[in-house]
Design a protein around this motif. Structure first.
Motif, PDB file in Angstrom:
ATOM      1  N   LEU A 119       0.799  -1.503  -0.075  1.00 18.05           N
ATOM      2  CA  LEU A 119      -0.489   0.124  -0.492  1.00 18.05           C
ATOM      3  C   LEU A 119       0.927   1.143   0.135  1.00 18.05           C
ATOM      4  O   LEU A 119       0.571   2.173  -0.513  1.00 18.05           O
ATOM      5  N   ALA A 120       1.959   1.309   0.198  1.00 17.46           N
ATOM      6  CA  ALA A 120       3.238   2.566   0.615  1.00 17.46           C
ATOM      7  C   ALA A 120       3.611   2.594  -0.147  1.00 17.46           C
ATOM      8  O   ALA A 120       3.791   3.895  -1.164  1.00 17.46           O
ATOM      9  N   GLN A 121       3.847   1.470  -1.102  1.00 15.90           N
ATOM     10  CA  GLN A 121       4.542   1.496  -2.272  1.00 15.90           C
ATOM     11  C   GLN A 121       3.310   2.267  -3.216  1.00 15.90           C
ATOM     12  O   GLN A 121       4.274   3.193  -4.080  1.00 15.90           O
ATOM     13  N   PHE A 124       3.284   5.943  -3.264  1.00 14.69           N
ATOM     14  CA  PHE A 124       4.207   6.406  -3.510  1.00 14.69           C
ATOM     15  C   PHE A 124       3.694   6.891  -4.759  1.00 14.69           C
ATOM     16  O   PHE A 124       4.760   8.103  -5.564  1.00 14.69           O
ATOM     17  N   PHE A 125       3.828   5.473  -5.612  1.00 12.50           N
ATOM     18  CA  PHE A 125       3.713   5.865  -7.338  1.00 12.50           C
ATOM     19  C   PHE A 125       3.109   6.367  -7.584  1.00 12.50           C
ATOM     20  O   PHE A 125       3.668   7.621  -8.491  1.00 12.50           O
ATOM     21  N   ALA A 126       1.445   6.525  -7.027  1.00  7.69           N
ATOM     22  CA  ALA A 126       0.709   7.844  -7.204  1.00  7.69           C
ATOM     23  C   ALA A 126       1.088   8.866  -7.372  1.00  7.69           C
ATOM     24  O   ALA A 126       0.664   9.985  -7.818  1.00  7.69           O
ATOM     25  N   GLU A 130       1.736  12.168 -10.173  1.00 13.98           N
ATOM     26  CA  GLU A 130       0.412  13.536  -9.528  1.00 13.98           C
ATOM     27  C   GLU A 130       1.542  14.758  -9.750  1.00 13.98           C
ATOM     28  O   GLU A 130       1.609  15.690  -9.866  1.00 13.98           O
ATOM     29  N   ILE A 131       2.639  14.091  -9.528  1.00 17.27           N
ATOM     30  CA  ILE A 131       3.485  14.906  -8.804  1.00 17.27           C
ATOM     31  C   ILE A 131       4.550  15.723 -10.738  1.00 17.27           C
ATOM     32  O   ILE A 131       4.710  16.769 -10.904  1.00 17.27           O
ATOM     33  N   SER A 132       5.065  14.177 -11.305  1.00 19.29           N
ATOM     34  CA  SER A 132       5.165  14.744 -12.818  1.00 19.29           C
ATOM     35  C   SER A 132       4.408  15.526 -13.577  1.00 19.29           C
ATOM     36  O   SER A 132       4.615  16.003 -14.269  1.00 19.29           O
ATOM     37  N   ALA A 133       3.052  14.810 -13.207  1.00 22.63           N
ATOM     38  CA  ALA A 133       2.076  15.462 -14.230  1.00 22.63           C
ATOM     39  C   ALA A 133       1.704  16.671 -13.811  1.00 22.63           C
ATOM     40  O   ALA A 133       1.118  17.853 -14.960  1.00 22.63           O
ATOM     41  N   ALA A 134       1.765  16.838 -12.566  1.00 15.79           N
ATOM     42  CA  ALA A 134       1.370  18.886 -12.728  1.00 15.79           C
ATOM     43  C   ALA A 134       3.270  19.105 -13.372  1.00 15.79           C
ATOM     44  O   ALA A 134       2.572  20.932 -13.014  1.00 15.79           O
TER      45      ALA A 134
END
Length: 137
Positions: A119-121, A124-126, A130-134
């Motif tokens: 779940l933590a992984q 983190f990937f989600a 989001e950061i990459s998309a932003a």
């Protein structure tokens, strides 16, 4: 490592060269109680999914088996009820029940830890996506 120790300890006690016939009889009673308790714990736990019920039933069945065996023995000519034998069976049952309780609990904890890591992984990937998309124009 725990399972190796748990499996080998009864064998070490059983084959001890300093043991007399009466001691080995008590070890056999304890081993029988251990086995009855471990099997009962596993069946009740898998059926009910309740560790507390499994532990209680493992104690009850090993104690009942020890008492029943001694009652049967007391009915034979020249034999009597041996409370120490019944206690040895019960003692083995207590050890067997707690052993299964600990072993099956460890598996549950490991599974929970693996699920938490997964779940933590995923989180983190989600978040990384989001950061990459932003940051993309």
């Amino acid at each position: 490592m725990k399972t190796i120790l748990i499996r080998c300890l009864p064998l070490l006690l059983f084959f001890s060269p300093t043991m007399n016939a009466q001691d080995s009889d008590k070890v056999l009673h304890a081993a029988a109680g251990f086995g009855i308790s471990a099997v009962t714990y596993t069946i009740v736990k898998s059926t009910t999914k309740n560790r507390k019920k499994a532990l209680i039933w493992s104690f009850v069945t090993s104690t009942a088996a020890g008492i029943a065996k001694e009652l049967i023995d007391s009915g034979e000519e020249g034999n009597k009820f041996d409370a120490v034998d019944a206690l040895a069976t019960t003692g083995g049952g207590i050890v067997g029940g707690f052993t299964m309780h600990l072993i099956l609990n460890d598996k549950k904890k490991r599974t929970a830890e693996i699920n938490e890591i997964e779940l933590a992984q995923e989180a983190f990937f989600a978040l990384d996506a989001e950061i990459s998309a932003a940051q993309s124009p």
